[in-house]
Enzyme design. Structure first.
Site, PDB file in Angstrom:
ATOM      1  N   GLY A   1       0.789  -1.224   0.000  1.00 19.02           N
ATOM      2  CA  GLY A   1       0.000   0.000   0.000  1.00 19.02           C
ATOM      3  C   GLY A   1       0.819   1.271   0.000  1.00 19.02           C
ATOM      4  CB  ILE A   2       0.394   4.392   1.985  1.00 19.36           C
ATOM      5  CG1 ILE A   2      -1.001   4.777   1.475  1.00 19.36           C
ATOM      6  CG2 ILE A   2       1.223   5.644   2.267  1.00 19.36           C
ATOM      7  CD1 ILE A   2      -1.864   5.497   2.495  1.00 19.36           C
ATOM      8  N   GLY A   3       2.892   2.421   2.216  1.00 17.09           N
ATOM      9  CA  GLY A   3       4.287   2.220   2.613  1.00 17.09           C
ATOM     10  C   GLY A   3       5.164   1.791   1.458  1.00 17.09           C
TER      11      GLY A   3
ATOM     12  CB  SER B   1      -6.494   8.881   9.005  1.00 15.41           C
ATOM     13  OG  SER B   1      -7.801   8.699   8.481  1.00 15.41           O
TER      14      SER B   1
ATOM     15  CE1 TYR C   1      -6.622   3.733  11.046  1.00 10.11           C
ATOM     16  CE2 TYR C   1      -8.220   5.410  10.385  1.00 10.11           C
ATOM     17  CZ  TYR C   1      -7.034   4.723  10.161  1.00 10.11           C
ATOM     18  OH  TYR C   1      -6.256   5.041   9.072  1.00 10.11           O
TER      19      TYR C   1
END
Length: 238
Positions: A13-15, A134, A147
């Site tokens: 993903g983003i990583g 986020s 979250y």
């Protein structure tokens, strides 16, 4: 001197997108991951990332991980906190075990890994720390209360630490993605994702690469006078 970066949650993903982009910009990247050995091997072959396996949800893993990172990398120019997990469900239905794990990975690991690596940056009077937060940390989300709290905590962490370490030449910022096409958002289901896309000003979901571009901007000299900030990458959803 070779630029070095540490990226947590680097295998997917983003990583993974951040890792690829940093490597393309000349960084030697240490990628921290937990279980995705195959994905990490592919990424290592693709862009030369150095893999480090660790369970960031285990506080006892931070000290040995720090020793391994410094022994291999020597110094750290950039630390990108990307690793994170989510819990979906009504607040009262989230189990204590789920909650503890969520806070351990999303908040405690960020704080303690920063605390462990910060002395190296302080000694060099230089460094850059970026947290992937986020949009839900900015405004909160129903059925993702815990979250949202963890991501809001990261935003407070960024603002406070930036003030403390700014005189030492260290910048601290956050990137707050909106709905990005990753494994984490896939669990929301097609109907929910389509609805979120429709609510977004750009009428689509974001990509991990678009978040990576924001991270790399904040890591660059073009952002040399930016610290303590939250860069929203949400397509106009907020």
């Amino acid at each position: 001197m070779l630029k070095t970066a540490v990226v947590t949650g680097a295998s997917r993903g983003i990583g993974a997108a951040v890792t690829r982009e940093l490597a393309a910009q000349g960084y030697q990247v240490a990628g921290i991951y937990q279980r995705s050995d195959a994905a990490m091997q592919v990424l290592s072959q693709e862009c030369g990332v150095i893999p480090f396996a660790a369970d960031l949800g285990n506080p006892d893993a931070i000290a040995p991980l720090t020793e391994q990172l410094l022994a291999r990398m020597g110094h750290i120019n950039l630390l990108v906190h990307n690793a994170g997990i989510s819990c979906h469900g009504l607040f009262q239905t989230i189990s204590p075990e789920q909650s503890r794990r969520l806070y351990a990975v999303n908040v405690t690991a960020v704080i303690e890994l920063t605390r462990a690596l910060l002395p190296v940056m302080l000694a060099r009077h230089s460094g850059n720390i970026i947290c992937i937060a986020s949009m839900w940390g900015e405004v909160g989300a129903s059925c993702e209360v815990d979250y949202s709290v963890t991501k809001g905590a990261l935003l407070a962490f960024v603002k406070a630490l930036a003030k403390e370490v700014g005189p030492s030449g260290i910048r601290v910022n956050a990137v707050s993605p909106g709905t990005i096409q990753t494994d984490m958002t896939a669990v929301l289901g097609t109907q929910t994702l389509e609805a979120l896309a429709e609510e977004t000003a750009l009428c689509r979901l974001g990509t991990p690469e678009e978040v990576a571009h924001a991270v790399c901007f904040l890591a660059s000299e073009r952002a040399a006078y930016i610290t303590g900030q939250d860069l929203a990458v949400n397509g106009g959803l907020l």
